[in-house]
Design a protein around this motif. Sequence first.
Motif, PDB file in Angstrom:
ATOM      1  N   MET A   1       0.855  -1.164   0.000  1.00 13.36           N
ATOM      2  CA  MET A   1       0.000   0.000   0.000  1.00 13.36           C
ATOM      3  C   MET A   1       0.904   1.232   0.000  1.00 13.36           C
ATOM      4  N   ASN A   2       0.617   2.164  -0.903  1.00 13.42           N
ATOM      5  CA  ASN A   2       1.467   3.353  -0.971  1.00 13.42           C
ATOM      6  C   ASN A   2       0.981   4.419   0.006  1.00 13.42           C
ATOM      7  N   THR A   3       1.771   5.462   0.178  1.00 11.18           N
ATOM      8  CA  THR A   3       1.482   6.504   1.161  1.00 11.18           C
ATOM      9  C   THR A   3       0.215   7.271   0.833  1.00 11.18           C
ATOM     10  N   ALA A   4      -0.072   7.505  -0.415  1.00 14.18           N
ATOM     11  CA  ALA A   4      -1.279   8.251  -0.803  1.00 14.18           C
ATOM     12  C   ALA A   4      -2.530   7.457  -0.409  1.00 14.18           C
ATOM     13  N   THR A   5      -2.518   6.172  -0.685  1.00 10.59           N
ATOM     14  CA  THR A   5      -3.661   5.328  -0.328  1.00 10.59           C
ATOM     15  C   THR A   5      -3.811   5.244   1.184  1.00 10.59           C
ATOM     16  N   LEU A   6      -2.687   5.131   1.888  1.00 12.05           N
ATOM     17  CA  LEU A   6      -2.716   5.071   3.346  1.00 12.05           C
ATOM     18  C   LEU A   6      -3.261   6.364   3.942  1.00 12.05           C
ATOM     19  N   ASN A   7      -2.860   7.516   3.393  1.00 11.01           N
ATOM     20  CA  ASN A   7      -3.364   8.804   3.866  1.00 11.01           C
ATOM     21  C   ASN A   7      -4.867   8.931   3.592  1.00 11.01           C
ATOM     22  N   GLN A   8      -5.312   8.448   2.437  1.00 13.44           N
ATOM     23  CA  GLN A   8      -6.750   8.498   2.113  1.00 13.44           C
ATOM     24  C   GLN A   8      -7.544   7.612   3.082  1.00 13.44           C
ATOM     25  N   THR A   9      -6.992   6.461   3.404  1.00  9.69           N
ATOM     26  CA  THR A   9      -7.660   5.548   4.338  1.00  9.69           C
ATOM     27  C   THR A   9      -7.754   6.185   5.725  1.00  9.69           C
ATOM     28  N   ARG A  10      -6.641   6.776   6.170  1.00 10.94           N
ATOM     29  CA  ARG A  10      -6.642   7.439   7.478  1.00 10.94           C
ATOM     30  C   ARG A  10      -7.628   8.609   7.501  1.00 10.94           C
ATOM     31  N   GLN A  11      -7.629   9.376   6.415  1.00  8.57           N
ATOM     32  CA  GLN A  11      -8.538  10.521   6.333  1.00  8.57           C
ATOM     33  C   GLN A  11      -9.994  10.041   6.330  1.00  8.57           C
ATOM     34  N   GLY A  12     -10.281   8.944   5.630  1.00 11.67           N
ATOM     35  CA  GLY A  12     -11.630   8.373   5.620  1.00 11.67           C
ATOM     36  C   GLY A  12     -12.023   7.854   6.997  1.00 11.67           C
ATOM     37  N   ASN A  13     -11.071   7.194   7.668  1.00 14.71           N
ATOM     38  CA  ASN A  13     -11.339   6.711   9.030  1.00 14.71           C
ATOM     39  C   ASN A  13     -11.603   7.869   9.993  1.00 14.71           C
ATOM     40  N   ARG A  14     -10.838   8.950   9.853  1.00 13.40           N
ATOM     41  CA  ARG A  14     -11.021  10.123  10.700  1.00 13.40           C
ATOM     42  C   ARG A  14     -12.411  10.727  10.479  1.00 13.40           C
ATOM     43  N   LYS A  15     -12.826  10.842   9.217  1.00  7.20           N
ATOM     44  CA  LYS A  15     -14.160  11.388   8.914  1.00  7.20           C
ATOM     45  C   LYS A  15     -15.256  10.496   9.493  1.00  7.20           C
ATOM     46  N   THR A  16     -15.068   9.197   9.368  1.00  9.38           N
ATOM     47  CA  THR A  16     -16.059   8.263   9.914  1.00  9.38           C
ATOM     48  C   THR A  16     -16.130   8.383  11.434  1.00  9.38           C
ATOM     49  N   ALA A  17     -14.963   8.508  12.085  1.00  4.07           N
ATOM     50  CA  ALA A  17     -14.932   8.644  13.543  1.00  4.07           C
ATOM     51  C   ALA A  17     -15.616   9.936  13.973  1.00  4.07           C
ATOM     52  N   ILE A  18     -15.392  11.013  13.256  1.00  2.00           N
ATOM     53  CA  ILE A  18     -16.035  12.293  13.585  1.00  2.00           C
ATOM     54  C   ILE A  18     -17.547  12.184  13.413  1.00  2.00           C
TER      55      ILE A  18
END
Length: 185
Positions: A1-18
Amino acid sequence: MNTATLNQTRQGNRKTAIKLGVIVLAMFGFCFAMVPMYEVFCRAVGIQQDRIVNENDVVPAWSQRIDLDANEAPGVLAKLIPLDHTASGKAGQLVKAHFRLENPTDKPLQLRAIPSYAPSNAVRFVQKLQCFCFDAIDLAPHETRDVTVVMLLKKELPESLGPITLSYTLFNAADSSADGKVSGS
């Protein structure tokens, strides 16, 4: 998994948590809003919560006696037994009475309890708030069940009324019509 995909996943997880956090806070706030909303709803549909005697109301010194009786219609195999043979309370107060239903048979029974008052004008001064007579009662074979009736003695209850007798007659549910009257009577 590349860094861009990992950042998108983290950003999606953060939005879901919020979003989930906002939903949890909204649900928590809704729980606190339920009490005032319930009171507004009750007033809107005419259900009064303040029927009980307030501290400032005058409570009569005399107590109203209620004699409790139970009978079974012919052909009813179950038993209805008053556990309290008398109850008493003052005008404006709640009164509870307890009964026992017994099914001594090997088959399930569907029953209906029909109340009657003596003197007959007592019905104007006693309001049942909770009663096993409101609905049909299903009893399993050999089941014994304790049931309660909660009554409000209205503030207008006259002392001159004398003792009230509240009598229940137990019928097979199939023998009574939906309006609570016994067929054939």
